[in-house]
Design an enzyme around this catalytic site. Structure first.
Site, PDB file in Angstrom:
ATOM      1  N   GLY A 155       0.819  -1.196   0.000  1.00 34.43           N
ATOM      2  CA  GLY A 155       0.000   0.000   0.000  1.00 34.43           C
ATOM      3  C   GLY A 155       0.861   1.257   0.000  1.00 34.43           C
ATOM      4  O   GLY A 155       2.064   1.221   0.280  1.00 34.43           O
ATOM      5  N   CYS A 156       0.238   2.388  -0.307  1.00 30.19           N
ATOM      6  CA  CYS A 156       0.985   3.641  -0.468  1.00 30.19           C
ATOM      7  C   CYS A 156       1.553   4.148   0.854  1.00 30.19           C
ATOM      8  O   CYS A 156       2.755   4.429   0.968  1.00 30.19           O
ATOM      9  CB  CYS A 156       0.119   4.695  -1.139  1.00 30.19           C
ATOM     10  SG  CYS A 156      -1.504   4.957  -0.380  1.00 30.19           S
TER      11      CYS A 156
END
Length: 344
Positions: A155-156
Site C-alpha cells: 500500500g501507499c
C-alpha cells in the site's frame, strides 16, 4: 537494450487511477508490451475514455474480463478493488495460469488470515494462498526467491512509512514511533465521495482512521514485533502525493553518524529511494517513481521525513519494479531513462 521480442503482459481492472499510471508506464517500457486491459463497465471503449491523458499514447480498448485469455500474457497486473482481487486470482490459478501475477490490492499482503476480518471486514476465502505471495517491497525483500511469480504490491502509506523506518528497525532493539502523514485525494480512488468533494477538501486538512489505518498491519508485519507504530493519516488539499514525518527518541548511544550510516547502507543499492540532506519536500517526489527520505536529529529526538507519489511508488511504478524483477529484467526498466549508445 530492449528484448528482441517484448514480453506480453495484461492489466486487469485498469480503469482506476493506478491502472492509468500502469498503462502510461508500460507504454514506454521497451522490454514488455501491454496486450490487454480489462474493464467490465468500459468494455469496447478506448482506454483514453477513462484516462484522457493517454490519448495518442496507446490504441488499446478495454475488453470485458470474460473476454480476456490468460494464455496471451506472461504476466498479469491486477488493479481490482480490495476484496475483488481474491476472486480474480483464484480463478486464474484454478484455470492453470502459471505466469506472474502482480496484485495491487491488499488481498494477499498479510501472512495472517486473521487480520482480514479486523481490517477489511471479510474472512479471507483463500488463506492457503497467502504464503504463496511475496510482499513486494523490493528495497526490503528483494531479490525474491527464484521462481517467485506471485507478488502482493504494498500500500501507499505502508511503502512510505516502512521505508522511512526500516533502517531503524534493523538496528534498534525497540522502536516506538509516532507518524503523521498527509495524502492527496487520488488515494481515495475514482469513486466520488463526500471526503473527496472539492469544496470539502480544498484548503482543508482532516485526520481520519486515527491509529486505525488498514496499512498498519503491513507496516508492523515488515518491521517486526519489536516495533510499535502510532499512525495518524491526514487527507491533504491536493490530488496526488504523500508527505509525512516519523518521530522517535533514540537511545543515548546512537549518534547522528550512526543514523546516516544505517540509511546509506540500507538503500545503497535501491534505485528508487533518494536520501536528502534534510526533510524532503513533496513537490520533488510527486510525479516520480521515488520515495524521498531525509532526517534531522536534535538531542536524541529523531525526525524522519518521507515523500512519495501515492499513484507511482505507492502503487503503479512499484508494481513495474516488481514486474521487472519477476520477469528477470533490470529493476529500473521502463521507469528510469535508458542511455542511448553513441553512434559509431
Amino acid at each position: 537494450m530492449p528484448a528482441s521480442d517484448p514480453i506480453p503482459v495484461a492489466l486487469l481492472h485498469g480503469a482506476g487511477y493506478a491502472g492509468g499510471e500502469v498503462i502510461r508506464l508500460l507504454a514506454g517500457h521497451l522490454d514488455v508490451t501491454l496486450t490487454a486491459v480489462t474493464s467490465r463497465s468500459l468494455a469496447g471503449q478506448p482506454v483514453w475514455a477513462a484516462h484522457p491523458h493517454l490519448r495518442g499514447l496507446t490504441d488499446l480498448a478495454f475488453i470485458a474480463p470474460d473476454d480476456f485469455d490468460p494464455a496471451s500474457a506472461r504476466a498479469i497486473l491486477l488493479a481490482a478493488e480490495h476484496g475483488q482481487a481474491i476472486t480474480v486470482v483464484t480463478d486464474l490459478l484454478n484455470r492453470g495460469y502459471d505466469g506472474a501475477i502482480i496484485d495491487l490490492s491488499a488481498d494477499f499482503r498479510f501472512r495472517d488470515p486473521g487480520l482480514y476480518p479486523t481490517w477489511f471486514g471479510l474472512e479471507h476465502p483463500a488463506p492457503d494462498l497467502l504464503d504463496a505471495f511475496q510482499y513486494g517491497l523490493p528495497e526490503v525483500f528483494a531479490p525474491y526467491a527464484p521462481g517467485q511469480r506471485l507478488i502482493a504490491n504494498p500500500g501507499c502509506f505502508a511503502t512510505g512509512i516502512t521505508l522511512a523506518l526500516w533502517p531503524l528497525a534493523r538496528h534498534l532493539e525497540a522502536l516506538d514511533v509516532s507518524v503523521t502523514a498527509l495524502t492527496g485525494a487520488s488515494g481515495s480512488g475514482t469513486r466520488p465521495k463526500a471526503t473527496t468533494h472539492f469544496p470539502t477538501r480544498d484548503g482543508n486538512v482532516r485526520a481520519y482512521k486515527i491509529l486505525a489505518h488498514q496499512h498498519l498491519p503491513e507496516i508492523q508485519q515488515t518491521l517486526g514485533t519489536h516495533a510499535r507504530v502510532h499512525f495518524v493519516p491526514v487527507s491533504g488539499p491536493w490530488t496526488r502525493g504523500i508527505w509525512g514525518t516519523a518521530q522517535l527518541t533514540l537511545p543515548p548511544a546512537v549518534s547522528e553518524d550512526d543514523v546516516a550510516r544505517w540509511y546509506e547502507d540500507a538503500y545503497a543499492d535501491a534505485p528508487f529511494v533518494r536520501l536528502w540532506p534534510s526533510l524532503p519536500e513533496l513537490r520533488y517526489a510527486a510525479g516520480t517513481p521515488f520515495c524521498d527520505l531525509g532526517w534531522t536529529l536534535n538531542d536524541r529526538h529523531l525526525v524522519v521525513g518521507f515523500a512519495l507519489d501515492n499513484l507511482l511508488k505507492g502503487a503503479a511504478s512499484q508494481a513495474i519494479q516488481n514486474l521487472n524483477r519477476v520477469l528477470g529484467l533490470p529493476e529500473p526498466s521502463g521507469l528510469l531513462p535508458t542511455p542511448s549508445p553513441l553512434p559509431a
